[in-house]
Design an enzyme around this catalytic site. Sequence first.
Site, PDB file in Angstrom:
ATOM      1  N   GLY A 178       0.766  -1.241   0.000  1.00  0.00           N
ATOM      2  CA  GLY A 178       0.000   0.000   0.000  1.00  0.00           C
ATOM      3  C   GLY A 178       0.796   1.290   0.000  1.00  0.00           C
ATOM      4  CG  ASP A 192      -1.352   1.501   3.419  1.00  0.00           C
ATOM      5  OD1 ASP A 192      -1.141   1.316   4.641  1.00  0.00           O
ATOM      6  OD2 ASP A 192      -1.887   0.637   2.694  1.00  0.00           O
ATOM      7  CG  ASP A 210      -7.974   0.355  10.198  1.00  0.00           C
ATOM      8  OD1 ASP A 210      -8.825   1.219   9.975  1.00  0.00           O
ATOM      9  OD2 ASP A 210      -8.258  -0.838  10.389  1.00  0.00           O
ATOM     10  CG  ASN A 229      -3.395  -4.347  16.159  1.00  0.00           C
ATOM     11  OD1 ASN A 229      -3.031  -4.360  17.331  1.00  0.00           O
ATOM     12  ND2 ASN A 229      -4.660  -4.440  15.818  1.00  0.00           N
ATOM     13  CB  THR A 230       0.404  -2.618  10.760  1.00  0.00           C
ATOM     14  OG1 THR A 230      -0.721  -3.402  10.393  1.00  0.00           O
ATOM     15  CG2 THR A 230       1.547  -2.856   9.798  1.00  0.00           C
ATOM     16  CG  ASP A 268      -5.685  -3.510  -2.022  1.00  0.00           C
ATOM     17  OD1 ASP A 268      -5.407  -3.042  -0.889  1.00  0.00           O
ATOM     18  OD2 ASP A 268      -5.948  -4.706  -2.207  1.00  0.00           O
ATOM     19  NE  ARG A 302      -2.145  -3.082  -4.400  1.00  0.00           N
ATOM     20  CZ  ARG A 302      -2.253  -3.244  -3.079  1.00  0.00           C
ATOM     21  NH1 ARG A 302      -2.164  -2.206  -2.280  1.00  0.00           N
ATOM     22  NH2 ARG A 302      -2.451  -4.440  -2.566  1.00  0.00           N
TER      23      ARG A 302
HETATM   24  P1  5GP Z   1      -3.761  -1.489  11.137  1.00  0.00           P
HETATM   25  O1  5GP Z   1      -5.145  -1.939  11.537  1.00  0.00           O
HETATM   26  O2  5GP Z   1      -2.744  -2.517  11.527  1.00  0.00           O
HETATM   27  O3  5GP Z   1      -3.432  -0.112  11.649  1.00  0.00           O
HETATM   28  O4  5GP Z   1      -3.759  -1.377   9.554  1.00  0.00           O
HETATM   29  C1  5GP Z   1      -3.714  -2.533   8.783  1.00  0.00           C
HETATM   30  C2  5GP Z   1      -3.778  -2.306   7.308  1.00  0.00           C
HETATM   31  O5  5GP Z   1      -5.145  -2.311   6.919  1.00  0.00           O
HETATM   32  C3  5GP Z   1      -3.270  -1.020   6.709  1.00  0.00           C
HETATM   33  O6  5GP Z   1      -1.889  -0.983   6.572  1.00  0.00           O
HETATM   34  C4  5GP Z   1      -3.930  -1.086   5.342  1.00  0.00           C
HETATM   35  O7  5GP Z   1      -3.149  -1.890   4.487  1.00  0.00           O
HETATM   36  C5  5GP Z   1      -5.236  -1.748   5.657  1.00  0.00           C
HETATM   37  N1  5GP Z   1      -6.340  -0.752   5.649  1.00  0.00           N
HETATM   38  C6  5GP Z   1      -6.974  -0.203   6.694  1.00  0.00           C
HETATM   39  N2  5GP Z   1      -7.959   0.641   6.291  1.00  0.00           N
HETATM   40  C7  5GP Z   1      -7.925   0.621   4.927  1.00  0.00           C
HETATM   41  C8  5GP Z   1      -8.698   1.276   3.904  1.00  0.00           C
HETATM   42  O8  5GP Z   1      -9.614   2.086   4.126  1.00  0.00           O
HETATM   43  N3  5GP Z   1      -8.362   0.962   2.617  1.00  0.00           N
HETATM   44  C9  5GP Z   1      -7.375   0.091   2.279  1.00  0.00           C
HETATM   45  N4  5GP Z   1      -7.146  -0.144   1.007  1.00  0.00           N
HETATM   46  N5  5GP Z   1      -6.620  -0.533   3.225  1.00  0.00           N
HETATM   47  C10 5GP Z   1      -6.888  -0.273   4.528  1.00  0.00           C
HETATM   48 MG    MG Z   2      -0.580  -1.188   4.930  1.00  0.00          MG
END
Ligand code: 5GP
Ligand code: MG
Length: 187
Positions: free
Chosen positions: A54, A110, A113, A116-117, A169, A175
């Site tokens: 992303g 990118d 959310d 966690n990442t 995506d 993308r």
């Molecule tokens: P985390 O929950 O670990 O912070 O984010 C995990 C991953 O979820 C992000 O890096 C991203 O790849 C994906 N993600 C979260 N929200 C969105 C969104 O609205 N659109 C897209 N394409 N990916 C998302």
């Molecule tokens: Mg990501």
Amino acid sequence: MTPSLSIPPLTKDLARVLIDADTISRRVDELAQKINHDYKDITEPLMLVGVLKGSFIFLADLCRRLTVPHVVDFIAISSYGQKGDKRGEVRMLMDTRENLSDHHVLIVEDILDSGNTLSYLIKTFKARNTKSVSTAVFLDKPARHEVPVEIEYMGFEIPDVWVVGYGLDYKEQYRTLPYIAEMYPKK
Ligand code: 5GP
Ligand code: MG
């Protein structure tokens, strides 16, 4: 000559443009200026680590605006959407080629959310004798945070909707849209 980029129209899956290409470009300029300022005194290249897939367009635009010496590397991690992975579980699928120790590291991601990442990556990279670990994130969904994460360079806050474009995506599609678009919720 630079080819002019045509702006692809919204398809039936996409509800509206949330952030247009000019607004993105201006914000990436601002983030790059801040990074150039903050790292102006480093003695070895800044290590940019893009989180695949992303971040690839954000990273490409950001690094070409950097005037501080830098190198680029990538990692891949499993995301909770992938088969067999539980929510909140993060695994490294591909590590950097370069050794991060004794480097200033800037993770390029990118979207923030749940957090966690990024909390996993920051912890993992700090444990590698890095000089510093900072983070540049293009988008933030504050309503979805579960884990607190400190972000040094943040692009835009967005509401809790699924977005695509500028690297992000939906099932590997969209993308390469030059803007960020909101998808219609899937039934
Ligand atoms: P985390 O929950 O670990 O912070 O984010 C995990 C991953 O979820 C992000 O890096 C991203 O790849 C994906 N993600 C979260 N929200 C969105 C969104 O609205 N659109 C897209 N394409 N990916 C998302
Ligand atoms: Mg990501």
